[in-house]
Design an enzyme around this catalytic site. Sequence first.
Site, PDB file in Angstrom:
ATOM      1  N   GLN A 201     -10.021   8.522   8.772  1.00 36.16           N
ATOM      2  CA  GLN A 201      -9.706   7.130   9.113  1.00 36.16           C
ATOM      3  C   GLN A 201      -8.638   6.607   8.153  1.00 36.16           C
ATOM      4  OE1 GLN A 201     -13.566   4.766  10.076  1.00 36.16           O
ATOM      5  NE2 GLN A 201     -14.180   6.401   8.682  1.00 36.16           N
TER       6      GLN A 201
ATOM      7  N   ALA B 232     -17.729  10.671  -4.633  1.00 37.44           N
ATOM      8  CA  ALA B 232     -17.214  11.760  -3.786  1.00 37.44           C
ATOM      9  C   ALA B 232     -16.703  12.924  -4.631  1.00 37.44           C
ATOM     10  CB  ALA B 232     -16.089  11.227  -2.886  1.00 37.44           C
TER      11      ALA B 232
ATOM     12  N   ARG C 157       0.834  -1.219   0.000  1.00 36.60           N
ATOM     13  CA  ARG C 157       0.000   0.000   0.000  1.00 36.60           C
ATOM     14  C   ARG C 157       0.859   1.254   0.000  1.00 36.60           C
ATOM     15  NH1 ARG C 157      -3.792  -1.004   4.856  1.00 36.60           N
ATOM     16  NH2 ARG C 157      -4.785   0.932   4.183  1.00 36.60           N
TER      17      ARG C 157
ATOM     18  N   GLY D 128     -17.463   9.104   2.542  1.00 33.49           N
ATOM     19  CA  GLY D 128     -16.767   7.912   2.055  1.00 33.49           C
ATOM     20  C   GLY D 128     -16.429   6.891   3.118  1.00 33.49           C
ATOM     21  N   THR D 129     -17.369   6.691   4.070  1.00 33.67           N
ATOM     22  CA  THR D 129     -17.118   5.658   5.069  1.00 33.67           C
ATOM     23  C   THR D 129     -18.367   4.807   5.261  1.00 33.67           C
ATOM     24  OG1 THR D 129     -16.425   5.201   7.365  1.00 33.67           O
ATOM     25  CG2 THR D 129     -17.648   7.241   6.990  1.00 33.67           C
TER      26      THR D 129
ATOM     27  N   ASN E  65     -21.824  10.072   0.509  1.00 36.10           N
ATOM     28  CA  ASN E  65     -21.279   8.732   0.301  1.00 36.10           C
ATOM     29  C   ASN E  65     -21.790   8.167  -1.018  1.00 36.10           C
ATOM     30  OD1 ASN E  65     -19.498   6.872   1.728  1.00 36.10           O
ATOM     31  ND2 ASN E  65     -21.226   5.463   1.742  1.00 36.10           N
TER      32      ASN E  65
ATOM     33  N   HIS F 269      -6.351   6.740  12.513  1.00 38.30           N
ATOM     34  CA  HIS F 269      -5.890   5.356  12.366  1.00 38.30           C
ATOM     35  C   HIS F 269      -4.444   5.271  11.908  1.00 38.30           C
ATOM     36  CE1 HIS F 269     -10.314   3.867  11.854  1.00 38.30           C
ATOM     37  NE2 HIS F 269     -10.031   4.198  13.091  1.00 38.30           N
TER      38      HIS F 269
HETATM   39  C1  BV8 Z   1     -10.734   0.442  19.588  1.00 34.30           C
HETATM   40  C2  BV8 Z   1      -6.054   0.083   9.969  1.00 34.30           C
HETATM   41  C3  BV8 Z   1     -10.625   0.226  21.926  1.00 34.30           C
HETATM   42  C4  BV8 Z   1      -5.466   1.029   9.058  1.00 34.30           C
HETATM   43  C5  BV8 Z   1      -8.270   0.095  10.707  1.00 34.30           C
HETATM   44  C6  BV8 Z   1     -18.002  -1.016  19.268  1.00 34.30           C
HETATM   45  C7  BV8 Z   1     -18.858  -1.852  18.573  1.00 34.30           C
HETATM   46  C8  BV8 Z   1     -18.348  -2.867  17.742  1.00 34.30           C
HETATM   47  C9  BV8 Z   1     -16.949  -3.046  17.615  1.00 34.30           C
HETATM   48  C10 BV8 Z   1     -16.128  -2.233  18.311  1.00 34.30           C
HETATM   49  C11 BV8 Z   1     -16.628  -1.218  19.129  1.00 34.30           C
HETATM   50  N1  BV8 Z   1     -15.563  -0.567  19.688  1.00 34.30           N
HETATM   51  C12 BV8 Z   1     -14.408  -1.130  19.257  1.00 34.30           C
HETATM   52  C13 BV8 Z   1     -14.724  -2.154  18.413  1.00 34.30           C
HETATM   53  C14 BV8 Z   1     -13.755  -3.034  17.746  1.00 34.30           C
HETATM   54  C15 BV8 Z   1     -13.252  -2.446  16.436  1.00 34.30           C
HETATM   55  C16 BV8 Z   1     -14.350  -2.300  15.429  1.00 34.30           C
HETATM   56  O1  BV8 Z   1     -14.912  -1.220  15.266  1.00 34.30           O
HETATM   57  N2  BV8 Z   1     -14.598  -3.375  14.714  1.00 34.30           N
HETATM   58  C17 BV8 Z   1     -15.608  -3.334  13.669  1.00 34.30           C
HETATM   59  C18 BV8 Z   1     -15.053  -4.025  12.405  1.00 34.30           C
HETATM   60  C19 BV8 Z   1     -16.878  -4.009  14.168  1.00 34.30           C
HETATM   61  N3  BV8 Z   1     -12.605  -1.156  16.652  1.00 34.30           N
HETATM   62  C20 BV8 Z   1     -11.321  -1.130  17.046  1.00 34.30           C
HETATM   63  O2  BV8 Z   1     -10.673  -2.122  17.278  1.00 34.30           O
HETATM   64  C21 BV8 Z   1     -10.684   0.244  17.197  1.00 34.30           C
HETATM   65  N4  BV8 Z   1     -10.035   0.288  18.481  1.00 34.30           N
HETATM   66  O3  BV8 Z   1     -11.911   0.651  19.613  1.00 34.30           O
HETATM   67  O4  BV8 Z   1      -9.952   0.300  20.683  1.00 34.30           O
HETATM   68  C22 BV8 Z   1      -9.633   0.422  22.993  1.00 34.30           C
HETATM   69  C23 BV8 Z   1     -10.054   1.059  24.157  1.00 34.30           C
HETATM   70  C24 BV8 Z   1      -9.149   1.237  25.174  1.00 34.30           C
HETATM   71  C25 BV8 Z   1      -7.828   0.801  25.016  1.00 34.30           C
HETATM   72  C26 BV8 Z   1      -7.416   0.180  23.843  1.00 34.30           C
HETATM   73  C27 BV8 Z   1      -8.316  -0.014  22.830  1.00 34.30           C
HETATM   74  C28 BV8 Z   1      -9.592   0.484  16.157  1.00 34.30           C
HETATM   75  C29 BV8 Z   1     -10.186   0.696  14.813  1.00 34.30           C
HETATM   76  C30 BV8 Z   1      -9.087   0.984  13.775  1.00 34.30           C
HETATM   77  C31 BV8 Z   1      -8.743  -0.280  13.066  1.00 34.30           C
HETATM   78  N5  BV8 Z   1      -7.867  -0.026  11.932  1.00 34.30           N
HETATM   79  N6  BV8 Z   1      -7.450   0.090   9.713  1.00 34.30           N
HETATM   80  C32 BV8 Z   1      -5.269   0.420   7.725  1.00 34.30           C
HETATM   81  O5  BV8 Z   1      -4.797  -0.712   7.601  1.00 34.30           O
HETATM   82  O6  BV8 Z   1      -5.616   1.130   6.804  1.00 34.30           O
HETATM   83  S1  BV8 Z   1      -9.910   0.227  10.339  1.00 34.30           S
HETATM   84  C33 BV8 Z   1     -10.155   0.365   8.675  1.00 34.30           C
HETATM   85  O7  BV8 Z   1     -11.566   0.542   8.511  1.00 34.30           O
HETATM   86  C34 BV8 Z   1      -9.536   1.583   7.998  1.00 34.30           C
HETATM   87  O8  BV8 Z   1      -8.922   2.497   8.869  1.00 34.30           O
HETATM   88  C35 BV8 Z   1     -10.762   2.231   7.346  1.00 34.30           C
HETATM   89  O9  BV8 Z   1     -10.625   3.564   7.130  1.00 34.30           O
HETATM   90  C36 BV8 Z   1     -11.752   1.928   8.387  1.00 34.30           C
HETATM   91  C37 BV8 Z   1     -13.180   2.186   8.115  1.00 34.30           C
HETATM   92  O10 BV8 Z   1     -13.481   1.694   6.845  1.00 34.30           O
HETATM   93  P1  BV8 Z   1     -14.014   2.765   5.764  1.00 34.30           P
HETATM   94  O11 BV8 Z   1     -13.024   3.868   5.676  1.00 34.30           O
HETATM   95  O12 BV8 Z   1     -15.393   3.117   6.103  1.00 34.30           O
HETATM   96  O13 BV8 Z   1     -13.911   1.934   4.437  1.00 34.30           O
HETATM   97  P2  BV8 Z   1     -14.986   0.891   3.880  1.00 34.30           P
HETATM   98  O14 BV8 Z   1     -14.353   0.169   2.754  1.00 34.30           O
HETATM   99  O15 BV8 Z   1     -15.572   0.124   5.023  1.00 34.30           O
HETATM  100  O16 BV8 Z   1     -16.156   1.815   3.300  1.00 34.30           O
HETATM  101  C38 BV8 Z   1     -15.895   2.642   2.183  1.00 34.30           C
HETATM  102  C39 BV8 Z   1     -17.154   3.469   1.966  1.00 34.30           C
HETATM  103  O17 BV8 Z   1     -16.904   4.384   0.893  1.00 34.30           O
HETATM  104  C40 BV8 Z   1     -18.361   2.635   1.566  1.00 34.30           C
HETATM  105  O18 BV8 Z   1     -19.494   3.093   2.272  1.00 34.30           O
HETATM  106  C41 BV8 Z   1     -18.521   2.922   0.057  1.00 34.30           C
HETATM  107  O19 BV8 Z   1     -19.870   2.923  -0.332  1.00 34.30           O
HETATM  108  C42 BV8 Z   1     -17.948   4.318  -0.037  1.00 34.30           C
HETATM  109  N7  BV8 Z   1     -17.357   4.625  -1.348  1.00 34.30           N
HETATM  110  C43 BV8 Z   1     -16.652   3.793  -2.158  1.00 34.30           C
HETATM  111  N8  BV8 Z   1     -16.258   4.469  -3.251  1.00 34.30           N
HETATM  112  C44 BV8 Z   1     -16.728   5.758  -3.113  1.00 34.30           C
HETATM  113  C45 BV8 Z   1     -17.424   5.850  -1.900  1.00 34.30           C
HETATM  114  N9  BV8 Z   1     -18.022   6.979  -1.496  1.00 34.30           N
HETATM  115  C46 BV8 Z   1     -17.930   8.057  -2.306  1.00 34.30           C
HETATM  116  N10 BV8 Z   1     -17.271   8.059  -3.505  1.00 34.30           N
HETATM  117  C47 BV8 Z   1     -16.674   6.929  -3.926  1.00 34.30           C
HETATM  118  N11 BV8 Z   1     -16.030   6.934  -5.116  1.00 34.30           N
END
Ligand code: BV8
Length: 249
Positions: A111, A240, A77, A196-197, A222, A129
Site C-alpha cells: 500500500q 517490523a 514526501r 505494518g498495516t 505488526n 496505491h
Molecule cells: C476504492 C494514498 C472503489 C497514497 C491511500 C469498504 C468499506 C469501507 C470503506 C471503503 C470500502 N471500500 C472502499 C472504501 C473507501 C476507501 C476506504 O477504505 N476508506 C477507509 C478510510 C474507510 N477506499 C478507497 O477509497 C479505495 N478505493 O475502494 O475504490 C472503486 C471501485 C470502482 C471504481 C472506482 C473506485 C482507495 C484506497 C487508497 C487510498 N489512498 N493513500 C498516499 O498518499 O500515500 S490510503 C493510505 O492508507 C495509504 O496508502 C496507506 O498505506 C493506507 C493504509 O494505511 P496503513 O498503511 O495501514 O497505515 P496506518 O498508518 O493506517 O497504519 C500503520 C500500521 O503500522 C499501524 O497498525 C501501526 O501499528 C503499524 N506500525 C507502526 N510502526 C510500526 C508498525 N508496525 C511494525 N513496525 C513498526 N515500526
Amino acid sequence: MSRKPTPQISPSHTDTSSDSQWPNIVILTGAGISAESGLKTFRDNDGLWEEHAVEEVATPEAFTRNPELVYRFYNQRREQLQSDDVQPNAAHIALAQLEAALPEHVLVITQNVDDLHERAGSKNVLHMHGELLSARCNHSHRRFIMKSPFDCTSRCQCCSPSQTIRPDIVWFGEMPFHMDEIERAVQEADVFISIGTSGNVYPAAGLVQIANHYGAHTVELNLVPSDGNNDFLEAHYGLASDVVPSYLT
Ligand code: BV8
C-alpha cells in the site's frame, strides 16, 4: 474451502532445490514497515493525516480544488524519501532475501508509495496505491518517473499540447492498481503475511478474507493488533525490523 497445510517457509533451514515444494507467499505491507526508515505512517500519533485532513490532500476533488496544496503534500514526501537518511530497514531486507531464496514464490503487494522494497532488493512488487517518485498525465493517464518537485507548470510529454500532470497516487474513491493480479495471487497463496498495516483501508484490508476463503495460512506481523487482527490465524507483534526477520529466518 478446506485450509491448505501450513507450509514451513524459512528457506535458510531447507534445501530449496526442488522448486515445486515451495509455497506461494503473498505479503501485504503498509506504512508501518517503513516507519523505522523514518517515513511517517498515516494513523499513528504523529501520522501524516494528523497534519492534513484526508479530504484536503488525498482525493481527486482535493486536487481539482487546490492542486498547489496537493502538490505540496506530495513534494514534501518525495523530498523526504529521496534524502540520504531514509533507507530500507531490516524488514524490507528480510523480504528481499526471502524472494532471492524463493524466486517466483514471493510477491510483495504494498500500500506504500515509497520505493524502499525495491531499494532493499525486492523485484516482485505491486504498488496498489501508486508510487511517490512517478507522475501521471491527467489526460492520457500514462505514468512516468519524475523525481523533481511538482508545480503547476509541470506538464506531460505524451500529449500535444502537453497536459497537466498529477501525482501517480491512488486517492480515496479511485480504483487501486493491479487489482485483478492481486486478487488472483491472493487466491493462489499458500501463505498470506500482512506487515505494518492498520487494516483500515479497503480493498487492501479485505485481502486477508480472500486468503482465508481460499485456504491460505494467514499471518499478521505488526506493532500492535490491527483492526483486522481477528482475521489472522497467526500473529506476532513488535517492531517490523525485529519481528519480520525473526519470523522469516
Ligand atoms: C476504492 C494514498 C472503489 C497514497 C491511500 C469498504 C468499506 C469501507 C470503506 C471503503 C470500502 N471500500 C472502499 C472504501 C473507501 C476507501 C476506504 O477504505 N476508506 C477507509 C478510510 C474507510 N477506499 C478507497 O477509497 C479505495 N478505493 O475502494 O475504490 C472503486 C471501485 C470502482 C471504481 C472506482 C473506485 C482507495 C484506497 C487508497 C487510498 N489512498 N493513500 C498516499 O498518499 O500515500 S490510503 C493510505 O492508507 C495509504 O496508502 C496507506 O498505506 C493506507 C493504509 O494505511 P496503513 O498503511 O495501514 O497505515 P496506518 O498508518 O493506517 O497504519 C500503520 C500500521 O503500522 C499501524 O497498525 C501501526 O501499528 C503499524 N506500525 C507502526 N510502526 C510500526 C508498525 N508496525 C511494525 N513496525 C513498526 N515500526
